[in-house]
Design a protein around this motif. Structure first.
Motif, mmCIF file in Angstrom:
data_model
loop_
_atom_site.group_PDB
_atom_site.id
_atom_site.type_symbol
_atom_site.label_atom_id
_atom_site.label_comp_id
_atom_site.label_asym_id
_atom_site.label_seq_id
_atom_site.Cartn_x
_atom_site.Cartn_y
_atom_site.Cartn_z
ATOM 1 N N TRP A 1 11.152 72.928 -12.762
ATOM 2 C CA TRP A 1 12.281 72.715 -11.860
ATOM 3 C C TRP A 1 12.182 71.375 -11.127
ATOM 4 C CZ3 TRP A 1 16.296 75.902 -12.383
ATOM 5 C CH2 TRP A 1 16.071 77.170 -12.909
ATOM 6 N N ASP A 2 10.948 70.885 -10.901
ATOM 7 C CA ASP A 2 10.800 69.607 -10.189
ATOM 8 C C ASP A 2 10.810 68.415 -11.150
ATOM 9 O OD1 ASP A 2 8.354 69.892 -11.407
ATOM 10 O OD2 ASP A 2 7.168 69.915 -9.559
ATOM 11 N N ALA A 3 11.064 68.665 -12.453
ATOM 12 C CA ALA A 3 11.171 67.576 -13.434
ATOM 13 C C ALA A 3 12.640 67.285 -13.730
ATOM 14 C CB ALA A 3 10.442 67.960 -14.722
ATOM 15 N N GLN A 4 12.916 66.059 -14.133
ATOM 16 C CA GLN A 4 14.285 65.667 -14.486
ATOM 17 C C GLN A 4 14.369 65.230 -15.951
ATOM 18 O OE1 GLN A 4 16.956 65.999 -12.505
ATOM 19 N NE2 GLN A 4 15.663 66.865 -10.884
ATOM 20 N N GLU A 5 13.383 65.619 -16.745
ATOM 21 C CA GLU A 5 13.395 65.331 -18.176
ATOM 22 C C GLU A 5 13.019 66.602 -18.937
ATOM 23 O OE1 GLU A 5 10.840 62.145 -19.250
ATOM 24 O OE2 GLU A 5 11.976 60.622 -18.160
ATOM 25 N N PRO A 6 13.647 66.883 -20.081
ATOM 26 C CA PRO A 6 14.705 66.082 -20.700
ATOM 27 C C PRO A 6 16.084 66.254 -20.056
ATOM 28 C CG PRO A 6 14.245 68.012 -22.027
ATOM 29 C CD PRO A 6 13.231 68.020 -20.918
ATOM 30 N N HIS A 7 16.226 67.152 -19.060
ATOM 31 C CA HIS A 7 17.543 67.389 -18.468
ATOM 32 C C HIS A 7 17.512 67.113 -16.966
ATOM 33 C CE1 HIS A 7 18.509 69.286 -22.274
ATOM 34 N NE2 HIS A 7 17.452 70.049 -22.137
ATOM 35 N N MET A 8 18.387 66.204 -16.520
ATOM 36 C CA MET A 8 18.532 65.973 -15.083
ATOM 37 C C MET A 8 19.410 67.070 -14.497
ATOM 38 S SD MET A 8 18.919 61.865 -14.615
ATOM 39 C CE MET A 8 18.884 61.967 -12.841
ATOM 40 N N HIS A 9 19.135 67.472 -13.256
ATOM 41 C CA HIS A 9 19.865 68.594 -12.659
ATOM 42 C C HIS A 9 19.694 68.570 -11.146
ATOM 43 C CE1 HIS A 9 16.171 70.857 -11.704
ATOM 44 N NE2 HIS A 9 15.681 70.217 -12.760
ATOM 45 N N GLY A 10 20.430 69.436 -10.476
ATOM 46 C CA GLY A 10 20.368 69.503 -9.018
ATOM 47 C C GLY A 10 19.705 70.756 -8.482
ATOM 48 N N PHE A 11 19.112 71.577 -9.377
ATOM 49 C CA PHE A 11 18.463 72.816 -8.926
ATOM 50 C C PHE A 11 17.017 72.518 -8.512
ATOM 51 C CE2 PHE A 11 22.059 74.424 -11.268
ATOM 52 C CZ PHE A 11 22.462 75.498 -10.496
ATOM 53 N N THR A 12 16.855 72.013 -7.304
ATOM 54 C CA THR A 12 15.532 71.629 -6.814
ATOM 55 C C THR A 12 15.185 72.449 -5.574
ATOM 56 O OG1 THR A 12 16.476 69.916 -5.399
ATOM 57 C CG2 THR A 12 15.884 69.269 -7.649
#
Length: 445
Positions: free
Chosen positions: A199-210
């Motif tokens: 959840w704290d990674a943005q690869e391979p998919h960037m997202h706003g669920f942090t």
């Protein structure tokens, strides 16, 4: 079980494919039967178009080709061709791993260089010997293997994870109550066997669920969670080709403890109200939650087992300002109910007139009055929360549009567009229209 249980369903998409067969069928089940009986190609998926009642059996699935938005179409993909894990010794493994456990690329099954194969697609047509994917055509006890592209190594085994890993021991915490909103277990694979992205990674998919945006949702490590009221826990996947997927979490055999919030009077917004009032504040009788007449809706009791959707009692399953119900009047879709407050300080809530438009599962006109809880776009992307600036900065905020009900990441139409929409959690797609139909389309169905 149902024939469709073997398929993964995605609404509102179309995939580009050359190898397909057309059929006329009345429903998805008939289309699935065509796929099972298909002899002109290896049927990995099918597309069903509701308006035309058209069925296309496909040799490709979304892992193998490009996906497009198509609002009236449903894509069903055979789960066996999406799974990246093996069951037992993996004779039915049909994933796309194409290198050995040492990282050497596999030789294509149909080729004879550098190794002349004993197992070929012609000799074993039902073994799934496609491309250079790892397979187990001879029932080897050590699992899927392939001929290698290294002349010095004829064959080697592939590192395919066990499907059993996706549901680790069903001990305490490894099962889910209700829709898994409170699931805090450690399952970290999706239902097709893909590993979850942290959840704290943005690869391979960037997202706003942090953690920052959803501090109370326990978004730890890469564990499956349900931060946005989906039907069950999910996660972003580590596969660049599959943005997100549900996780296969078993339901707990014991029922959840009865909450102390369950009450016969109105406290707060009344989400814990479990009384038996079944008349709206204007005197209309409530429609039963398990029926679809006179109003079609998505609040089906079996899907939401902990929302108290019994009989036709007033409830608040979606965080409205107080309990409500669909009415038995065909001209009034839903209304709030008058529930006696638990103490006098709540009286103000009970007396607020109903000003919020209807929480429908479809929209009227341009959908500016839509107040449902859909939060998925037509192509299947998750919506970004309106009060979030990540991954997209914008000015459509709740404080600038106070009358547009910009709650959570629900689809809305604050600016008079042609239908409800949202910003997406995909950094490459700023916004999209939502996976919603006009209400009159439901009537025609």
């Amino acid at each position: 079980g149902d024939i469709l249980d073997d398929y993964l369903r995605t609404d509102g998409v179309w995939i580009l494919t050359r190898n397909k067969q057309f059929y006329k069928t009345n429903n998805e089940k008939e289309c699935a039967e065509k796929c099972e009986a298909e002899r002109n190609l290896t049927c990995r998926a099918f597309l069903f178009t509701r308006k035309k009642l058209e069925c296309l059996t496909l040799a490709e699935n979304a892992k193998m080709t490009v996906m497009f938005t198509s609002t009236d179409t449903v894509l069903y993909e055979k789960r066996i061709y999406l799974m990246e894990c093996k069951r037992g010794i993996g004779t039915d493994y049909r994933g796309t791993e194409a290198k050995t456990q040492r990282g050497i690329p596999c030789q294509k099954w149909a080729e004879k260089i550098p190794h002349k194969p004993n197992y070929t697609p012609e000799k074993h047509p039902n073994a799934g010997l496609e491309e250079n994917y790892c397979r187990n055509p001879d029932g080897d006890e050590s699992g899927p293997w392939c001929y290698t592209t290294d002349p010095a190594t004829r064959f080697d085994y592939c590192a395919i994870p066990e499907c059993e890993d996706q549901v680790t021991h069903t001990g305490e915490g490894e099962c889910m109550q209700c829709n898994g909103e409170d699931y805090h277990g450690q399952v970290s694979r999706t239902e097709s066997g893909l590993e979850c992205q942290r959840w704290d990674a943005q690869e391979p998919h960037m997202h706003g669920f942090t953690q920052k945006h959803y501090p109370e949702k326990d978004l730890n490590m890469n564990y499956c969670r349900n931060p946005d009221g989906e039907l069950q826990p999910w996660c972003f996947t580590t596969s660049p080709n599959k943005r997100w997927e549900y996780c296969n979490i078993p339901h707990c055999s014991t029922h959840p403890p009865v909450s102390g919030l369950d009450s016969q009077c109105l406290s707060g917004k009344g989400e814990g109200y479990r009384g038996r009032i079944s008349i709206t504040e204007s005197g209309n009788a409530c429609q039963h939650w398990n029926t679809q007449f006179p109003h079609k809706h998505g609040w089906i009791p079996d899907r939401y087992p902990c929302k108290g959707l019994e009989e036709n009692y007033c409830r608040n399953p979606d965080g409205e300002k107080k309990p409500w119900c669909y009415t038995t009047s065909s001209s009034v879709r839903w209304e709030y109910c008058t529930i006696p407050p638990c103490d006098r300080t709540d009286q103000g809530i009970a007396d607020v007139p109903a000003q919020v438009p209807q929480p429908e599962e479809c929209y009227r006109g341009k959908g500016q009055s839509y107040r449902g809880t859909t939060s998925v776009t037509a192509s299947g992307k998750k919506c970004q929360a309106w009060n979030s600036m990540f991954p997209h900065r914008h000015i459509k905020t709740p404080d600038r549009f106070p009358d547009a009900d910009l709650r959570h990441n629900y689809c809305r139409n604050p600016d008079g567009d042609s239908s409800p929409w949202c910003f997406t959690t995909d950094p490459n797609t700023i916004w999209e229209y939502c996976n919603l139909k006009r209400c009159d389309d439901h009537t025609q169905e």
